[in-house]
Design an enzyme around this catalytic site. Structure first.
Site, mmCIF file in Angstrom:
data_model
loop_
_atom_site.group_PDB
_atom_site.id
_atom_site.type_symbol
_atom_site.label_atom_id
_atom_site.label_comp_id
_atom_site.label_asym_id
_atom_site.label_seq_id
_atom_site.Cartn_x
_atom_site.Cartn_y
_atom_site.Cartn_z
ATOM 1 N N SER A 187 56.266 46.088 46.226
ATOM 2 C CA SER A 187 57.485 46.461 46.941
ATOM 3 C C SER A 187 58.737 45.702 46.515
ATOM 4 O O SER A 187 59.835 46.201 46.681
ATOM 5 C CB SER A 187 57.271 46.304 48.445
ATOM 6 O OG SER A 187 56.768 45.030 48.739
ATOM 7 N N HIS A 215 54.248 52.510 48.505
ATOM 8 C CA HIS A 215 55.374 52.906 47.646
ATOM 9 C C HIS A 215 54.986 53.904 46.564
ATOM 10 O O HIS A 215 55.764 54.160 45.660
ATOM 11 C CB HIS A 215 56.007 51.674 46.995
ATOM 12 C CG HIS A 215 56.668 50.767 47.977
ATOM 13 N ND1 HIS A 215 57.907 51.022 48.520
ATOM 14 C CD2 HIS A 215 56.238 49.618 48.552
ATOM 15 C CE1 HIS A 215 58.221 50.074 49.361
ATOM 16 N NE2 HIS A 215 57.228 49.203 49.406
ATOM 17 N N LYS A 246 57.899 55.973 53.957
ATOM 18 C CA LYS A 246 58.732 55.785 52.760
ATOM 19 C C LYS A 246 58.992 57.141 52.100
ATOM 20 O O LYS A 246 59.823 57.886 52.589
ATOM 21 C CB LYS A 246 58.094 54.729 51.877
ATOM 22 C CG LYS A 246 58.289 53.365 52.561
ATOM 23 C CD LYS A 246 57.442 52.247 52.115
ATOM 24 C CE LYS A 246 57.773 51.030 52.977
ATOM 25 N NZ LYS A 246 56.739 50.005 52.956
HETATM 26 C C1 PLP Z 1 56.325 49.007 53.951
HETATM 27 C C2 PLP Z 1 54.986 48.517 53.586
HETATM 28 C C3 PLP Z 1 53.984 48.361 54.541
HETATM 29 C C4 PLP Z 1 54.261 48.499 56.014
HETATM 30 O O1 PLP Z 1 54.382 49.830 56.385
HETATM 31 P P1 PLP Z 1 55.225 50.181 57.698
HETATM 32 O O2 PLP Z 1 54.830 51.576 57.992
HETATM 33 O O3 PLP Z 1 56.659 50.020 57.336
HETATM 34 O O4 PLP Z 1 54.806 49.227 58.753
HETATM 35 C C5 PLP Z 1 52.727 48.001 54.120
HETATM 36 N N1 PLP Z 1 52.470 47.775 52.816
HETATM 37 C C6 PLP Z 1 53.421 47.874 51.867
HETATM 38 C C7 PLP Z 1 53.077 47.610 50.443
HETATM 39 C C8 PLP Z 1 54.705 48.250 52.220
HETATM 40 O O5 PLP Z 1 55.652 48.330 51.313
#
Ligand code: PLP
Length: 399
Positions: A187, A215, A246
């Site tokens: 990320s 992602h 996302k």
């Molecule tokens: C954003 C993210 C999460 C958390 O997900 P949310 O739905 O925002 O709580 C978990 N793992 C990774 C790699 C992320 O980028």
């Protein structure tokens, strides 16, 4: 009371900690952002090019998703009234989970409130006290917290370093279960885990492999099934999770895999059991988004083309883009204050991108993290690249 020394108070202590964060340029403050679901967001009535959201496919503001959410609310109300094992398991779940399973082509799946909830709950269902977890040093914080809650031994291997991972696996023969866990797309760096090598290692050392596709789901692989599918490894990676928050532009997370594992999660996963079911609006939009993502490959193509273009231009200008291969494009700055200044100057120039500082990234590796959207226009990216170059020169980040 003859001492003139000031008495300790909790308030003073906390304020001291905050002013320390201020001093080292690590203080965080909330900004009011409007229209973040669009390519141009608004802060204090100023329009800024949005290079900071994870809305990679531009779906968060899509009319069809909004309509699906509204219809779901009209049919089923706002709150889901209880956890899923009580009376919260409304038909929106069956609809969205069957759409999920069809999309991923796997036996079973479960939808949860968020990626954070999922990762903090699921790891305890795989390993416990007598077990060991090998986790990439740059894995998301929710994985780190999940491992802590599991009470398993925690070994963090150097980022994407398979030799280091193997040397740790060799020394772990005394443990009952071994879990290897990794993000697919990282990320904060925008690079990708060597999944084929991870599969080889997990087979060689009889470990379980879990991947986090937060992602990459919706972006890579046929129909956006994810990076695991992109490499054809869907039957070799035991635990595949990802999010709808996302690329899919909604909220929530999923895990897909074998039916026996999902059945077990329903019985054991605390972050599934002890929380209220998702509201119908969220599930309505998830279901609509899964359909759109499969149908509209043109969004993925646009995103990947834009991202490649943006990476090449920044790299050519002399920025260090940290091995990025994806739609997440960081430029390494180093000191916190310089990164803050960079982001401030970008804002003055009409661009919104955030400075990512420790503890999110290692010390002295503060960076600006740009994220690209399918719905950006080429001329907007060109305009942004020009501004980014000017700020980079002004601050001496590039020459
Ligand atoms: C954003 C993210 C999460 C958390 O997900 P949310 O739905 O925002 O709580 C978990 N793992 C990774 C790699 C992320 O980028």
């Amino acid at each position: 009371m003859d001492s003139i020394e000031k008495q300790w108070t909790w308030e003073e202590e906390i304020k001291g900690k905050l002013s320390f964060l201020q001093q080292i340029s690590q203080i965080r403050q909330l900004v009011n952002v409007e229209q973040a679901e669009q390519t141009w967001l608004k802060i204090n009535d100023r329009k800024l090019l949005n290079l900071a959201s994870n809305n990679y496919l531009g779906l968060a503001g899509d009319e069809r998703l909004k309509k699906a959410a509204i219809e779901a609310v009209q049919k089923r109300g706002c709150g889901s009234t209880a956890s899923r094992l009580i009376v919260g398991n409304h038909p929106g779940y069956q609809e969205a989970e069957s759409a999920l399973i069809n999309w991923k082509g796997l036996e079973a799946g479960l939808i949860l409130g968020s990626g954070y909830l999922l990762n903090t709950g699921i790891i305890s269902c795989i390993v416990g006290r007598d077990d060991i977890v090998f986790s990439d040093r740059l894995n998301h914080a929710s994985i780190v917290d999940g491992v802590r809650l599991s009470r398993a031994e925690h070994k963090r291997y150097r980022h994407n370093d398979m030799n280091h991972l193997e040397s740790l696996l060799k020394k772990a023969s005394g443990y009952k279960r071994k879990l290897i866990v990794t993000d697919t797309v990282f990320s904060m760096d925008g690079d990708i885990a060597p999944l084929s090598d991870l599969v080889t290692l997990k087979e060689r050392y009889q470990a379980i492999l879990m991947v986090d596709e937060a992602h990459s789901s919706g972006i890579y692989g046929m129909d956006g099934k994810g990076y695991v599918h992109h490499l054809g490894l869907q039957d070799q990676v035991e635990v595949q999770m990802g999010t709808f928050s996302k690329a899919l532009g909604c909220y929530g997370a999923y895990v897909v895999g074998s039916k026996w594992f999902v059945d077990y999660l329903v019985n054991k996963m605390r972050s599934f059991i002890f929380t209220t079911a998702l509201p119908s609006a969220v599930l309505g939009s998830i279901q609509a988004s899964i359909q759109i993502v499969q149908k509209e490959g043109i969004r993925r193509e646009a995103l990947l083309n834009h991202a490649e273009y943006f990476r090449e231009k920044l790299s050519h200008l002399g920025f260090n883009i940290c091995h990025s291969q994806t739609q997440i494009v960081p430029i390494l700055i180093g000191p916190n204050d310089q990164a803050m200044q960079f982001s401030q100057l970008l804002q003055e120039n009409g661009i919104f991108a955030v400075a990512i500082r420790p503890p999110t990234v290692p010390n002295n590796q503060a960076r600006i993290r740009f994220t690209i959207m399918a719905t950006h226009k080429k001329h907007e990216l060109d305009w942004a690249i020009e501004k980014i170059a000017a700020v980079g020169k002004k601050l001496g980040v590039i020459s």
